[in-house]
Motif scaffolding. Structure first.
Motif, PDB file in Angstrom:
ATOM      1  N   ILE A  20       0.845  -1.208   0.000  1.00 22.17           N
ATOM      2  CA  ILE A  20       0.000   0.000   0.000  1.00 22.17           C
ATOM      3  C   ILE A  20       0.875   1.251   0.000  1.00 22.17           C
ATOM      4  N   ALA A  21       1.924   1.210   0.810  1.00 21.18           N
ATOM      5  CA  ALA A  21       2.835   2.362   0.860  1.00 21.18           C
ATOM      6  C   ALA A  21       3.487   2.597  -0.506  1.00 21.18           C
ATOM      7  N   GLU A  22       3.805   1.513  -1.192  1.00 21.06           N
ATOM      8  CA  GLU A  22       4.414   1.613  -2.522  1.00 21.06           C
ATOM      9  C   GLU A  22       3.410   2.239  -3.515  1.00 21.06           C
ATOM     10  N   LEU A  23       2.183   1.754  -3.476  1.00 16.54           N
ATOM     11  CA  LEU A  23       1.164   2.264  -4.394  1.00 16.54           C
ATOM     12  C   LEU A  23       0.813   3.727  -4.084  1.00 16.54           C
ATOM     13  N   ALA A  24       0.922   4.079  -2.806  1.00 19.67           N
ATOM     14  CA  ALA A  24       0.584   5.452  -2.400  1.00 19.67           C
ATOM     15  C   ALA A  24       1.542   6.484  -2.991  1.00 19.67           C
ATOM     16  N   LYS A  25       2.699   6.023  -3.481  1.00 18.81           N
ATOM     17  CA  LYS A  25       3.607   6.958  -4.160  1.00 18.81           C
ATOM     18  C   LYS A  25       2.988   7.444  -5.475  1.00 18.81           C
ATOM     19  N   GLU A  26       2.178   6.580  -6.081  1.00 23.71           N
ATOM     20  CA  GLU A  26       1.498   6.942  -7.341  1.00 23.71           C
ATOM     21  C   GLU A  26       0.109   7.494  -7.097  1.00 23.71           C
ATOM     22  N   PHE A  27      -0.592   6.896  -6.128  1.00 24.64           N
ATOM     23  CA  PHE A  27      -1.977   7.272  -5.824  1.00 24.64           C
ATOM     24  C   PHE A  27      -2.035   7.621  -4.340  1.00 24.64           C
ATOM     25  N   PRO A  28      -1.897   8.896  -4.020  1.00 26.82           N
ATOM     26  CA  PRO A  28      -1.802   9.285  -2.608  1.00 26.82           C
ATOM     27  C   PRO A  28      -3.032   8.883  -1.795  1.00 26.82           C
ATOM     28  N   LEU A  29      -2.786   8.541  -0.548  1.00 24.60           N
ATOM     29  CA  LEU A  29      -3.868   8.205   0.379  1.00 24.60           C
ATOM     30  C   LEU A  29      -4.436   9.487   0.978  1.00 24.60           C
ATOM     31  N   ASN A  30      -5.716   9.462   1.295  1.00 29.01           N
ATOM     32  CA  ASN A  30      -6.285  10.629   1.977  1.00 29.01           C
ATOM     33  C   ASN A  30      -6.019  10.519   3.486  1.00 29.01           C
ATOM     34  N   ALA A  31      -6.577  11.458   4.238  1.00 29.43           N
ATOM     35  CA  ALA A  31      -6.303  11.507   5.681  1.00 29.43           C
ATOM     36  C   ALA A  31      -6.799  10.266   6.412  1.00 29.43           C
ATOM     37  N   ASP A  32      -7.788   9.579   5.830  1.00 27.81           N
ATOM     38  CA  ASP A  32      -8.307   8.353   6.444  1.00 27.81           C
ATOM     39  C   ASP A  32      -7.557   7.109   5.978  1.00 27.81           C
ATOM     40  N   GLY A  33      -6.516   7.318   5.178  1.00 27.02           N
ATOM     41  CA  GLY A  33      -5.753   6.174   4.677  1.00 27.02           C
ATOM     42  C   GLY A  33      -6.416   5.459   3.528  1.00 27.02           C
ATOM     43  N   LEU A  34      -7.282   6.161   2.805  1.00 25.10           N
ATOM     44  CA  LEU A  34      -8.011   5.546   1.697  1.00 25.10           C
ATOM     45  C   LEU A  34      -7.525   6.095   0.363  1.00 25.10           C
ATOM     46  N   PHE A  35      -7.563   5.243  -0.644  1.00 27.88           N
ATOM     47  CA  PHE A  35      -7.250   5.688  -2.005  1.00 27.88           C
ATOM     48  C   PHE A  35      -8.474   6.367  -2.617  1.00 27.88           C
ATOM     49  N   GLY A  36      -8.251   7.298  -3.538  1.00 24.08           N
ATOM     50  CA  GLY A  36      -9.328   7.866  -4.342  1.00 24.08           C
ATOM     51  C   GLY A  36     -10.179   8.892  -3.619  1.00 24.08           C
ATOM     52  N   GLU A  37     -11.338   9.160  -4.239  1.00 25.47           N
ATOM     53  CA  GLU A  37     -12.292  10.135  -3.705  1.00 25.47           C
ATOM     54  C   GLU A  37     -13.532   9.394  -3.207  1.00 25.47           C
ATOM     55  N   PRO A  38     -14.251   9.993  -2.260  1.00 25.12           N
ATOM     56  CA  PRO A  38     -15.482   9.336  -1.791  1.00 25.12           C
ATOM     57  C   PRO A  38     -16.478   9.127  -2.932  1.00 25.12           C
ATOM     58  N   GLY A  39     -17.070   7.935  -2.984  1.00 25.51           N
ATOM     59  CA  GLY A  39     -18.079   7.641  -3.995  1.00 25.51           C
ATOM     60  C   GLY A  39     -19.424   7.455  -3.328  1.00 25.51           C
ATOM     61  N   THR A  40     -20.305   6.747  -4.000  1.00 23.64           N
ATOM     62  CA  THR A  40     -21.611   6.497  -3.389  1.00 23.64           C
ATOM     63  C   THR A  40     -21.470   5.397  -2.342  1.00 23.64           C
ATOM     64  N   GLY A  41     -22.389   5.420  -1.378  1.00 23.74           N
ATOM     65  CA  GLY A  41     -22.343   4.408  -0.326  1.00 23.74           C
ATOM     66  C   GLY A  41     -21.045   4.494   0.446  1.00 23.74           C
ATOM     67  N   ASN A  42     -20.408   3.363   0.621  1.00 19.95           N
ATOM     68  CA  ASN A  42     -19.182   3.315   1.410  1.00 19.95           C
ATOM     69  C   ASN A  42     -17.955   3.079   0.547  1.00 19.95           C
ATOM     70  N   SER A  43     -18.052   3.358  -0.731  1.00 12.40           N
ATOM     71  CA  SER A  43     -16.949   3.085  -1.644  1.00 12.40           C
ATOM     72  C   SER A  43     -16.161   4.348  -1.979  1.00 12.40           C
ATOM     73  N   GLN A  44     -14.930   4.123  -2.410  1.00  6.74           N
ATOM     74  CA  GLN A  44     -14.103   5.175  -2.965  1.00  6.74           C
ATOM     75  C   GLN A  44     -14.123   5.039  -4.487  1.00  6.74           C
ATOM     76  N   VAL A  45     -13.776   6.099  -5.172  1.00  4.76           N
ATOM     77  CA  VAL A  45     -13.747   6.072  -6.639  1.00  4.76           C
ATOM     78  C   VAL A  45     -12.406   6.592  -7.131  1.00  4.76           C
ATOM     79  N   ILE A  46     -11.853   5.892  -8.110  1.00  9.23           N
ATOM     80  CA  ILE A  46     -10.664   6.381  -8.816  1.00  9.23           C
ATOM     81  C   ILE A  46     -11.021   6.457 -10.296  1.00  9.23           C
ATOM     82  N   LYS A  47     -10.832   7.630 -10.876  1.00  7.52           N
ATOM     83  CA  LYS A  47     -11.160   7.810 -12.296  1.00  7.52           C
ATOM     84  C   LYS A  47      -9.890   7.820 -13.125  1.00  7.52           C
ATOM     85  N   SER A  48      -9.953   7.156 -14.275  1.00  3.67           N
ATOM     86  CA  SER A  48      -8.801   7.128 -15.180  1.00  3.67           C
ATOM     87  C   SER A  48      -9.295   6.890 -16.595  1.00  3.67           C
ATOM     88  N   GLN A  49      -8.381   7.006 -17.556  1.00  3.42           N
ATOM     89  CA  GLN A  49      -8.759   6.789 -18.955  1.00  3.42           C
ATOM     90  C   GLN A  49      -9.165   5.336 -19.187  1.00  3.42           C
TER      91      GLN A  49
END
Lengths: 121, 186
Positions: A20-49
């Motif tokens: 996770i620490a390795e991946l966080a170099k590319e995709f930073p974690l938020n203050a709660d230690g989660l990847f991406g942005e808040p999505g619907t429900g309890n999920s996070q969302v990462i958008k890409s091509q």
């Protein structure tokens, strides 16, 4: 995301935490230690091509050092098992059609996170 | 209050009951290497092979939909069963011992907002087997995955069934409470 102890591994750090620490170099974690942005429900969302490529990249990085198992019924998808303590599972097509990834460190006292990978507008 | 049920069918329970009186040989599963967890597990006895797997179902709750794992019995593809028996690591704990009892662990998760019930999710999350000298259990890794893990213990109380983790966490306004009920099937 560090700080929890897993006696199954030398030094006590579960490999998933390192990954996770390795991946966080590319995709930073938020203050709660989660990847991406808040999505619907309890999920996070990462958008890409290319959401599937991004999801596969997440799984490839996060599953380093794990036992990797298939899904049954001929379904695509995989799960990574780190000594029955932490887990990552990838579903290329979840119920809403997008790839999804579940990162489970609950047994180390850390939050479980589900990420949906969506196409960038 | 909306109630969503995700429990083992009568047919699934009957297949589990058929294991009572059988001599356990080993447990294995699809893709198992070092660690005993898989999306499809096999309980192999002298006379029977019973497959226990998990699938994902999309459930409708007030205001959202979510994927949940559902335990199934006897629904696996023959090719998966063959692959597991052919290629996977076998776990021989309690081999040769008779399966004496089968219990199901049922979880009821209730969401309340400001003290009012919003929804309830009732699901079967583990299957416990008592053998001559101990217990083993197959349980869902968490509410949202289709992975099953296996634990062994000398008695039922010592079985370390993982809390069936979920993405739902209580805060000041929303509370999620879980109650567990174990019952024997026969």
């Amino acid at each position: 995301m560090g700080g929890s102890h897993d006696s199954a591994y030398p030094g006590g750090q579960n490999p998933l935490q390192i990954n996770i620490a390795e991946l966080a170099k590319e995709f930073p974690l938020n203050a709660d230690g989660l990847f991406g942005e808040p999505g619907t429900g309890n999920s996070q969302v990462i958008k890409s091509q290319d959401p599937l490529v991004t999801a596969n990249h997440f799984f490839d990085v996060l599953s380093q050092g794990a036992d990797i198992g298939p899904m049954p019924d001929g379904k695509e998808g995989q799960f990574a098992n780190f000594s029955n303590v932490t887990f990552v599972s990838l579903r290329p097509t979840s119920s809403d059609g997008s790839p999804s990834l579940l990162i489970n460190l609950k047994r180390l006292g850390q939050k479980m996170q589900k990420i949906h990978f969506e196409k960038k507008d | 209050m909306k109630i969503v049920e995700n429990t083992l069918s009568e047919d699934a329970q009957n297949q589990l009951v058929s294991l009572v009186g059988q001599k356990l040989e080993y447990v294995t599963g699809l893709g198992i290497k070092r660690f005993l967890a898989s999306a499809m597990l096999l309980i192999v006895t002298a006379d029977l092979v019973v497959d226990i797997s998990a699938t994902i179902v999309n459930e409708d709750f007030p205001g959202f939909r979510e994927d949940f794992g559902r335990i199934r019995v006897g629904d696996s593809l023959e090719s998966d069963i063959s692959a597991a028996q052919r290629e996977s690591t076998r776990f021989f704990k309690f081999s040769g011992e008779e399966i004496e009892r089968v219990l199901i662990r049922r979880s009821t998760m209730t969401k309340t907002e400001n003290g009012t019930g919003v929804w309830q999710y009732v699901s079967d999350i583990a299957i416990h087997f008592q053998v001559s000298s101990g217990w083993f259990a197959l349980s869902l890794l968490n509410h949202h995955d289709q992975v099953l893990t296996v634990t062994y213990a000398a008695n039922d109380e010592q079985l370390e069934i993982p809390e069936t983790d979920s993405l739902f966490e209580s805060d000041l306004f929303e509370k999620y409470e879980v109650s567990l009920d174990d019952f024997e099937i026969s």
